[in-house]
Structures are given as C-alpha cells and as structure tokens.
Write an enzyme that holds these catalytic residues in place. Sequence first.
Site, PDB file in Angstrom:
ATOM      1  N   GLY A  38       0.826  -1.200   0.000  1.00 40.24           N
ATOM      2  CA  GLY A  38       0.000   0.000   0.000  1.00 40.24           C
ATOM      3  C   GLY A  38       0.858   1.246   0.000  1.00 40.24           C
ATOM      4  N   GLN A  46       3.015   9.948   1.114  1.00 40.59           N
ATOM      5  CA  GLN A  46       4.306   9.243   1.040  1.00 40.59           C
ATOM      6  C   GLN A  46       5.089   9.596  -0.222  1.00 40.59           C
ATOM      7  OE1 GLN A  46       2.467   5.212   2.063  1.00 40.59           O
ATOM      8  NE2 GLN A  46       4.465   5.083   3.028  1.00 40.59           N
ATOM      9  N   CYS A  71       6.140  -0.196   7.054  1.00 38.15           N
ATOM     10  CA  CYS A  71       5.754   0.958   6.232  1.00 38.15           C
ATOM     11  C   CYS A  71       6.913   1.322   5.325  1.00 38.15           C
ATOM     12  CB  CYS A  71       5.408   2.129   7.151  1.00 38.15           C
ATOM     13  SG  CYS A  71       4.947   3.634   6.271  1.00 38.15           S
ATOM     14  N   LEU A  72       6.598   1.639   4.076  1.00 39.25           N
ATOM     15  CA  LEU A  72       7.652   2.018   3.127  1.00 39.25           C
ATOM     16  C   LEU A  72       8.377   3.287   3.553  1.00 39.25           C
ATOM     17  CD1 LEU A  72       5.753   1.266  -0.211  1.00 39.25           C
ATOM     18  CD2 LEU A  72       7.642  -0.054   0.773  1.00 39.25           C
ATOM     19  N   HIS A  82      -4.049   1.073   7.569  1.00 37.57           N
ATOM     20  CA  HIS A  82      -2.722   1.701   7.601  1.00 37.57           C
ATOM     21  C   HIS A  82      -2.652   2.890   6.643  1.00 37.57           C
ATOM     22  CE1 HIS A  82       1.844   1.340   7.736  1.00 37.57           C
ATOM     23  NE2 HIS A  82       1.652   2.092   6.674  1.00 37.57           N
ATOM     24  N   GLU A  83      -3.145   2.690   5.410  1.00 38.91           N
ATOM     25  CA  GLU A  83      -3.050   3.759   4.411  1.00 38.91           C
ATOM     26  C   GLU A  83      -3.996   4.919   4.754  1.00 38.91           C
ATOM     27  OE1 GLU A  83      -0.543   3.571   2.627  1.00 38.91           O
ATOM     28  OE2 GLU A  83      -0.208   1.447   2.999  1.00 38.91           O
ATOM     29  N   HIS A 105      -2.455   7.209   7.163  1.00 41.24           N
ATOM     30  CA  HIS A 105      -1.500   8.155   6.557  1.00 41.24           C
ATOM     31  C   HIS A 105      -2.196   9.464   6.173  1.00 41.24           C
ATOM     32  CE1 HIS A 105       2.437   6.304   6.131  1.00 41.24           C
ATOM     33  NE2 HIS A 105       1.922   5.179   5.682  1.00 41.24           N
TER      34      HIS A 105
HETATM   35 ZN    ZN Z   1       2.809   3.383   5.576  1.00 36.09          ZN
END
Ligand code: ZN
Length: 157
Positions: free
Chosen positions: A46, A51, A95-96, A137-138, A141
């Site tokens: 995701g 991000q 998380c990226l 999670h997304e 953000h």
């Molecule tokens: Zn994330």
Amino acid sequence: MAIRSIVKKGDSVLEKHCRPVTEFNDRLHILLDDMTQTLLESGGVGLAAPQVGVLRQAVVVLETNVPEDGEEYVIELINPEIISEDGEQRGPEGCLSLPGQYGIVTRPNLVKVRAQDRNGNFFEVEGEALTARCFCHELDHLSGVLFPERAERMMTP
Ligand code: ZN
C-alpha cells in the site's frame, strides 16, 4: 508513468492531514499511475499520497487475496472512509516510509471502505486480513498517523 521517491519518517509531510481530492483530472490520474508504479517497484502492499509528498486523500492498495490462478491488482481509493469493520487481527506491520521497522499492531480483520474512483464515482470495497490491515494503515496516513503510534510494541529499535 514514473517512479516517485518515497518520503521517509522525519519529514513533516507525513504528519499532516490531507485535503480531499476535488478535481478528478489528468493530474490525479498521473499521480495514481505513478503511485501504482512506485508501489509495485517497492514490493509493498500500500502507498498513500503523502508518502510521495502530495497532501491529498488518495491511496493505492495491492489486493493480494486472489484465487491461486488470479492476478493481484491495485485498488485506487480517493477520499476514502471506513464505513464498517469487524473482527480483529494482531500481527507485524511495516511501512515504506519507515524502512526496516516493524511493530505489532492490532487491526480489524474485515474492513469496508467507501471511496471515489479516479473519475469521481463512489463505490464500496471490502478488504480482509492483509488487505484490511492495509486499508487501515493507508487511511491513517491521510490523517498524518504512522503505524508506531498504533503499535503495542516495536519489534525493531
Ligand atoms: Zn505506511
């Protein structure tokens, strides 16, 4: 399509609230295409617009719950909101934007989201297990929330 660089923790853009998308135009479509390519390249499941440095309510999620002979596909969620959730799952999350960091986070096991597609049409989509975790999670953000805030403990320093 182009790969965009992923903002890392410490950049204040990750802590801000995102504004709703109001124009479903070429610029949005390019953003979504780039986000998908960036997600697939990164090997994540995701990615949220902040991000890649864009403070708009847009996320892409890889649906991995597909039949064995099916192909994974990307779900685009514009101005998403969770309208129902059920069950519970407890497990590791990453998380990226926080490479190499993992924590134990409890999330609902089933999540239904109402959102708009890239042309502004409303739809509902359900996610289960990893996809439900990813939706939560997304969407976090988009409110400037990173998973360590939700973690009961971190597994990495
Ligand atoms: Zn994330």
